[in-house]
Design a protein around this motif. Structure first.
Motif, PDB file in Angstrom:
ATOM      1  N   GLN A 128       0.446  -1.695  -0.126  1.00 55.51           N
ATOM      2  CA  GLN A 128       0.092   0.029   0.099  1.00 55.51           C
ATOM      3  C   GLN A 128       0.890   1.360  -0.056  1.00 55.51           C
ATOM      4  OE1 GLN A 128      -3.703   0.295  -0.386  1.00 55.51           O
ATOM      5  NE2 GLN A 128      -2.910   2.332  -0.483  1.00 55.51           N
ATOM      6  N   ASN A 129       2.618   1.220   1.078  1.00 54.14           N
ATOM      7  CA  ASN A 129       2.761   2.222   0.547  1.00 54.14           C
ATOM      8  C   ASN A 129       3.388   2.737  -0.479  1.00 54.14           C
ATOM      9  OD1 ASN A 129       2.049   3.126   3.764  1.00 54.14           O
ATOM     10  ND2 ASN A 129       4.314   2.090   4.422  1.00 54.14           N
ATOM     11  N   PHE A 130       4.162   1.924  -1.085  1.00 58.70           N
ATOM     12  CA  PHE A 130       4.384   1.511  -2.359  1.00 58.70           C
ATOM     13  C   PHE A 130       3.352   2.325  -3.592  1.00 58.70           C
ATOM     14  CE2 PHE A 130       5.008   0.292  -6.653  1.00 58.70           C
ATOM     15  CZ  PHE A 130       6.084   0.721  -7.431  1.00 58.70           C
ATOM     16  N   PHE A 131       2.578   1.792  -3.432  1.00 63.58           N
ATOM     17  CA  PHE A 131       1.188   2.575  -4.907  1.00 63.58           C
ATOM     18  C   PHE A 131       0.673   3.862  -3.762  1.00 63.58           C
ATOM     19  CE2 PHE A 131      -0.506  -2.033  -5.494  1.00 63.58           C
ATOM     20  CZ  PHE A 131       1.024  -2.370  -6.755  1.00 63.58           C
ATOM     21  N   THR A 132       1.131   4.311  -2.472  1.00 62.55           N
ATOM     22  CA  THR A 132       0.647   5.394  -1.857  1.00 62.55           C
ATOM     23  C   THR A 132       1.786   6.137  -2.552  1.00 62.55           C
ATOM     24  OG1 THR A 132      -0.927   5.002  -0.499  1.00 62.55           O
ATOM     25  CG2 THR A 132       0.064   6.806  -0.336  1.00 62.55           C
ATOM     26  N   HIS A 133       2.635   6.115  -2.829  1.00 63.41           N
ATOM     27  CA  HIS A 133       3.853   7.097  -3.409  1.00 63.41           C
ATOM     28  C   HIS A 133       4.095   6.956  -4.795  1.00 63.41           C
ATOM     29  CE1 HIS A 133       8.005   7.464  -4.102  1.00 63.41           C
ATOM     30  NE2 HIS A 133       8.271   8.488  -3.072  1.00 63.41           N
ATOM     31  N   GLU A 134       3.851   6.203  -5.533  1.00 61.36           N
ATOM     32  CA  GLU A 134       3.763   6.196  -6.912  1.00 61.36           C
ATOM     33  C   GLU A 134       2.932   7.006  -7.325  1.00 61.36           C
ATOM     34  OE1 GLU A 134       6.098   3.948  -9.580  1.00 61.36           O
ATOM     35  OE2 GLU A 134       6.720   4.880  -7.794  1.00 61.36           O
ATOM     36  N   ARG A 135       1.372   6.918  -7.249  1.00 67.39           N
ATOM     37  CA  ARG A 135       0.310   7.608  -7.179  1.00 67.39           C
ATOM     38  C   ARG A 135       0.528   9.438  -6.183  1.00 67.39           C
ATOM     39  NH1 ARG A 135      -5.120   6.570  -7.717  1.00 67.39           N
ATOM     40  NH2 ARG A 135      -6.409   8.167  -7.066  1.00 67.39           N
ATOM     41  N   GLN A 136       1.374   9.373  -5.336  1.00 69.77           N
ATOM     42  CA  GLN A 136       1.673  11.082  -5.323  1.00 69.77           C
ATOM     43  C   GLN A 136       2.726  11.401  -5.891  1.00 69.77           C
ATOM     44  OE1 GLN A 136       3.171  10.432  -0.651  1.00 69.77           O
ATOM     45  NE2 GLN A 136       0.924  10.345  -0.045  1.00 69.77           N
ATOM     46  N   CYS A 137       3.215  10.843  -6.679  1.00 68.94           N
ATOM     47  CA  CYS A 137       4.515  11.147  -7.499  1.00 68.94           C
ATOM     48  C   CYS A 137       3.571  11.277  -9.183  1.00 68.94           C
ATOM     49  CB  CYS A 137       5.729  10.370  -7.598  1.00 68.94           C
ATOM     50  SG  CYS A 137       6.058   9.879  -6.432  1.00 68.94           S
ATOM     51  N   PHE A 138       3.136  10.353  -9.917  1.00 66.50           N
ATOM     52  CA  PHE A 138       2.529  10.962 -10.913  1.00 66.50           C
ATOM     53  C   PHE A 138       0.745  11.317 -10.961  1.00 66.50           C
ATOM     54  CE2 PHE A 138       5.783   7.129 -10.554  1.00 66.50           C
ATOM     55  CZ  PHE A 138       6.611   8.062 -11.044  1.00 66.50           C
ATOM     56  N   TYR A 139      -0.094  11.236 -10.322  1.00 69.38           N
ATOM     57  CA  TYR A 139      -1.489  11.235 -10.470  1.00 69.38           C
ATOM     58  C   TYR A 139      -1.778  13.082  -9.852  1.00 69.38           C
ATOM     59  CZ  TYR A 139      -5.850   9.541 -10.381  1.00 69.38           C
ATOM     60  OH  TYR A 139      -7.257   9.768 -10.931  1.00 69.38           O
ATOM     61  N   PRO A 140      -2.134  13.307 -10.714  1.00 67.48           N
ATOM     62  CA  PRO A 140      -2.460  15.556 -10.221  1.00 67.48           C
ATOM     63  C   PRO A 140      -2.452  15.200  -9.685  1.00 67.48           C
ATOM     64  CG  PRO A 140      -3.151  14.400 -13.108  1.00 67.48           C
ATOM     65  CD  PRO A 140      -3.067  13.356 -12.210  1.00 67.48           C
ATOM     66  N   SER A 141      -2.026  16.099  -8.095  1.00 69.31           N
ATOM     67  CA  SER A 141      -2.295  16.839  -7.399  1.00 69.31           C
ATOM     68  C   SER A 141      -3.876  17.195  -7.428  1.00 69.31           C
ATOM     69  CB  SER A 141      -0.992  17.743  -6.842  1.00 69.31           C
ATOM     70  OG  SER A 141      -1.310  18.831  -7.467  1.00 69.31           O
ATOM     71  N   LYS A 142      -4.217  18.111  -8.050  1.00 70.30           N
ATOM     72  CA  LYS A 142      -5.712  18.597  -7.481  1.00 70.30           C
ATOM     73  C   LYS A 142      -6.186  17.701  -7.989  1.00 70.30           C
ATOM     74  CE  LYS A 142      -4.831  23.631  -8.516  1.00 70.30           C
ATOM     75  NZ  LYS A 142      -4.782  24.129  -9.834  1.00 70.30           N
ATOM     76  N   ARG A 143      -6.659  16.879  -8.145  1.00 70.29           N
ATOM     77  CA  ARG A 143      -7.403  15.359  -8.599  1.00 70.29           C
ATOM     78  C   ARG A 143      -7.242  14.454  -7.696  1.00 70.29           C
ATOM     79  NH1 ARG A 143      -9.745  15.314 -13.863  1.00 70.29           N
ATOM     80  NH2 ARG A 143     -10.005  16.511 -15.321  1.00 70.29           N
ATOM     81  N   ASN A 144      -5.995  13.914  -6.713  1.00 64.18           N
ATOM     82  CA  ASN A 144      -5.698  12.863  -6.532  1.00 64.18           C
ATOM     83  C   ASN A 144      -6.653  13.247  -4.533  1.00 64.18           C
ATOM     84  OD1 ASN A 144      -4.561  10.698  -4.819  1.00 64.18           O
ATOM     85  ND2 ASN A 144      -2.012  11.718  -5.123  1.00 64.18           N
ATOM     86  N   ILE A 145      -7.390  13.318  -4.570  1.00 60.85           N
ATOM     87  CA  ILE A 145      -8.410  12.923  -3.471  1.00 60.85           C
ATOM     88  C   ILE A 145      -9.001  11.649  -2.599  1.00 60.85           C
ATOM     89  CG2 ILE A 145      -9.510  15.464  -4.490  1.00 60.85           C
ATOM     90  CD1 ILE A 145     -11.540  13.632  -5.410  1.00 60.85           C
ATOM     91  N   VAL A 146      -8.064  10.271  -3.851  1.00 57.78           N
ATOM     92  CA  VAL A 146      -9.125   9.388  -2.355  1.00 57.78           C
ATOM     93  C   VAL A 146      -7.640   8.670  -2.635  1.00 57.78           C
ATOM     94  CG1 VAL A 146     -10.898   9.374  -4.056  1.00 57.78           C
ATOM     95  CG2 VAL A 146      -9.262   7.881  -4.774  1.00 57.78           C
ATOM     96  N   PRO A 147      -6.776   7.231  -2.189  1.00 58.88           N
ATOM     97  CA  PRO A 147      -5.715   6.875  -1.993  1.00 58.88           C
ATOM     98  C   PRO A 147      -5.868   5.999  -2.832  1.00 58.88           C
ATOM     99  CG  PRO A 147      -7.265   5.698  -1.028  1.00 58.88           C
ATOM    100  CD  PRO A 147      -8.259   7.185  -0.789  1.00 58.88           C
ATOM    101  N   ALA A 148      -4.736   5.537  -2.959  1.00 57.45           N
ATOM    102  CA  ALA A 148      -4.194   4.049  -4.168  1.00 57.45           C
ATOM    103  C   ALA A 148      -5.251   2.909  -3.928  1.00 57.45           C
ATOM    104  CB  ALA A 148      -2.242   4.523  -3.943  1.00 57.45           C
ATOM    105  N   HIS A 149      -6.109   2.389  -4.595  1.00 59.19           N
ATOM    106  CA  HIS A 149      -6.436   1.493  -4.136  1.00 59.19           C
ATOM    107  C   HIS A 149      -6.559   0.263  -5.217  1.00 59.19           C
ATOM    108  CE1 HIS A 149      -8.635   4.677  -6.277  1.00 59.19           C
ATOM    109  NE2 HIS A 149      -8.847   3.969  -6.960  1.00 59.19           N
ATOM    110  N   VAL A 150      -7.557  -0.654  -5.386  1.00 60.70           N
ATOM    111  CA  VAL A 150      -7.962  -1.466  -6.067  1.00 60.70           C
ATOM    112  C   VAL A 150      -9.211  -1.714  -6.246  1.00 60.70           C
ATOM    113  CG1 VAL A 150      -7.697  -4.121  -6.544  1.00 60.70           C
ATOM    114  CG2 VAL A 150      -5.918  -3.348  -5.660  1.00 60.70           C
ATOM    115  N   MET A 151     -10.627  -0.966  -7.098  1.00 64.21           N
ATOM    116  CA  MET A 151     -11.195  -1.584  -7.981  1.00 64.21           C
ATOM    117  C   MET A 151     -11.580  -2.437  -7.541  1.00 64.21           C
ATOM    118  SD  MET A 151     -14.189   0.747  -7.295  1.00 64.21           S
ATOM    119  CE  MET A 151     -13.477   2.400  -7.149  1.00 64.21           C
ATOM    120  N   LEU A 152     -12.518  -2.925  -6.304  1.00 63.80           N
ATOM    121  CA  LEU A 152     -13.860  -4.372  -7.116  1.00 63.80           C
ATOM    122  C   LEU A 152     -14.892  -4.188  -7.328  1.00 63.80           C
ATOM    123  CD1 LEU A 152     -12.796  -7.150  -3.904  1.00 63.80           C
ATOM    124  CD2 LEU A 152     -12.048  -6.878  -6.801  1.00 63.80           C
ATOM    125  N   PHE A 153     -15.678  -3.309  -6.524  1.00 60.92           N
ATOM    126  CA  PHE A 153     -16.861  -2.904  -7.300  1.00 60.92           C
ATOM    127  C   PHE A 153     -17.439  -1.493  -6.945  1.00 60.92           C
ATOM    128  CE2 PHE A 153     -17.375  -7.517  -5.730  1.00 60.92           C
ATOM    129  CZ  PHE A 153     -17.821  -7.840  -6.741  1.00 60.92           C
TER     130      PHE A 153
END
Length: 182
Positions: free
Chosen positions: A33-58
């Motif tokens: 989870q920490n790895f994905f959170t770090h990657e998302r913080q590095c690459f996801y547009p900051s203004k749109r990064n309003i939810v944590p890194a996640h694996v969506m099921l439904f």
């Protein structure tokens, strides 16, 4: 940026008169989870990064079935142990990138079968698990990151330790509950 600043994290009580759209994600072990959170913080547009890194099921579970969903998750997690997961590659999304995941989908398939009549079309499709770390950028920027991620990629391994149930709040998500495998 702390994960708590990305979403409104608090335990809530269900109120039967509250209209809720529910989201179900996988809960990963802390290091993954920490790895994905770090990657998302590095690459996801900051203004749109309003939810944590996640694996969506439904993406949308029936809002009037909150207690039934929780009971189903409790039953299922009591019958299964943590599941091995492999980060198996990079997935190009056109205007973003994600890490592809591989794991035994038996538990997911049980949930989908149980809830099939109530699912939206998107949630009835084949599960292609991934964690999006970049989205809503130009195709050029996405292709550049895709090349970088592929060049440095090596498989990662971890565990799925449970499920998390969230309330969609027209943008951010509100955490409702966690259901751990035994």
């Amino acid at each position: 940026m702390q994960i708590n600043s990305l979403l409104n994290c608090r335990i809530t009580k269900h109120h039967s008169n509250a209209s809720m759209t529910l989201i179900l994600t996988l809960k990963l072990n802390v290091s993954l989870q920490n790895f994905f959170t770090h990657e998302r913080q590095c690459f996801y547009p900051s203004k749109r990064n309003i939810v944590p890194a996640h694996v969506m099921l439904f993406h949308q579970l029936p809002e009037d079935a909150f207690l039934s969903i929780q009971n189903t998750l409790n039953e299922l997690t009591a019958q299964h142990t943590c599941q091995f997961v492999q980060v198996s590659g990079i997935q190009f999304l056109g205007c973003g990138n994600a890490y592809r995941l591989s794991f035994d989908q038996t538990v997911f398939l049980k949930l989908r079968q149980r809830w099939f009549a109530q699912l939206i079309p998107q949630d009835k499709q084949r599960c292609q698990p991934h964690v999006t770390v970049q989205n809503k950028v130009s195709a050029t920027k996405a292709r550049l990151l895709n090349q970088t991620l592929n060049n440095r990629f090596s498989p990662l391994y971890g565990n799925i330790i449970g499920f998390e149930l969230w309330r969609y709040m027209h943008g951010p998500w509100q955490w409702l509950s966690c259901h751990y495998f035994c």
